[in-house]
Design an enzyme around this catalytic site. Sequence first.
Site, PDB file in Angstrom:
ATOM      1  N   CYS A 114      51.077   2.836  32.328  1.00 35.09           N
ATOM      2  CA  CYS A 114      50.051   2.027  32.090  1.00 35.09           C
ATOM      3  C   CYS A 114      50.363   0.981  32.870  1.00 35.09           C
ATOM      4  CB  CYS A 114      50.432   0.998  30.633  1.00 35.09           C
ATOM      5  SG  CYS A 114      50.311   2.375  29.021  1.00 35.09           S
ATOM      6  N   HIS A 250      46.348  -5.544  31.016  1.00 37.99           N
ATOM      7  CA  HIS A 250      46.532  -3.921  30.297  1.00 37.99           C
ATOM      8  C   HIS A 250      46.441  -4.174  29.034  1.00 37.99           C
ATOM      9  CE1 HIS A 250      47.420  -0.256  29.008  1.00 37.99           C
ATOM     10  NE2 HIS A 250      48.842  -0.842  28.687  1.00 37.99           N
ATOM     11  N   ASN A 280      44.759   1.380  23.731  1.00 41.12           N
ATOM     12  CA  ASN A 280      45.497   1.025  24.727  1.00 41.12           C
ATOM     13  C   ASN A 280      44.833   2.516  25.527  1.00 41.12           C
ATOM     14  OD1 ASN A 280      47.062   1.779  27.004  1.00 41.12           O
ATOM     15  ND2 ASN A 280      48.840   0.902  25.726  1.00 41.12           N
TER      16      ASN A 280
END
Length: 323
Positions: A114, A250, A280
């Site tokens: 990520c 993020h 996500n």
Amino acid sequence: MTIRATVIGVGHYLPDRIVENAEFEKTLDTSDEWIRSRSGIERRHFAAEGQTTSDLGTRAAQAALADAGIAADDIDAIVLATSTADLTFPSAATMIQTNLGMTRGFAFDVQAVCAGFAYALANANALIVSGQANRVLVIGAETFSRLMDWTDRATCVLFGDGAGALVLEAQTGTGTNEDRGILATDLNSDGRYKDILYVDGGVSTHSTGHLRMQGKEVFRHAVEKLASTANASMAKIGMTADEIDWIVPHQANIRIINGTAKKLGLPLDKVVVTVQDHGNTSAASIPLALSVGKERGQIKPGDMVVTEAIGGGLAWGSVILRW
């Protein structure tokens, strides 16, 4: 004279299939309310059968090139952030290079889960500042739906697929914080925390694997480390939080986003939030949010933007740029 890696184009792509939270109620002991309250996610996009990470990345790259008003062969390098490359090798970046019809330059993947896009931006910035490239296409693209254990309600509802891309170009600046372009980067990792977020398989273990996560531990590390890396980048250029126009974090979990903003002392109206619509998307989440933020009219030329991300590794980092 100072060389700055400056954003001249941005774009994104999301697969056609939209999966609302209610769809998981058919197969899991979960609900729309449960998912929203714990993550802020309402829906996400899943890639179609046969649709790969390089397919998504290509579409985002084409959008970014069109926004920049340049052709693929005007690009010197492609840096792709992904943990879900099409094949073990070659890199998905070289597949995107071919898909774009780019016959010059070079392309490679960066894998920091990520945090991948922060790492990719830092690498692209280094290529430009060092003179190795004049224009770099930086992409984040993921098909995380291929890693999910569909019986694990704690993880499978959180992730989605998508891609975003930026075109960076070398431009001259004065060497001050008034310059457009990347002003500071900060990268970190600590392999001691591998077991709180990982995929339990890979090439050398002869298994495909699924994503595994200790959610409470990830949350505990995320807020502290995201605020810390943002502060570290700001300190490098003598910048304070009140100079930030936008945080583009993020997009993992609304509670992490809110917690980080609070720790930095920033109001939520300075945070670009897309997690509710995308889930996500790992390395794709920051460029997706940057593209959507521009599309919404939030991010404008001259704005000071801070991006920060954390992922498996643990790996985390931040980038400060003037749009």
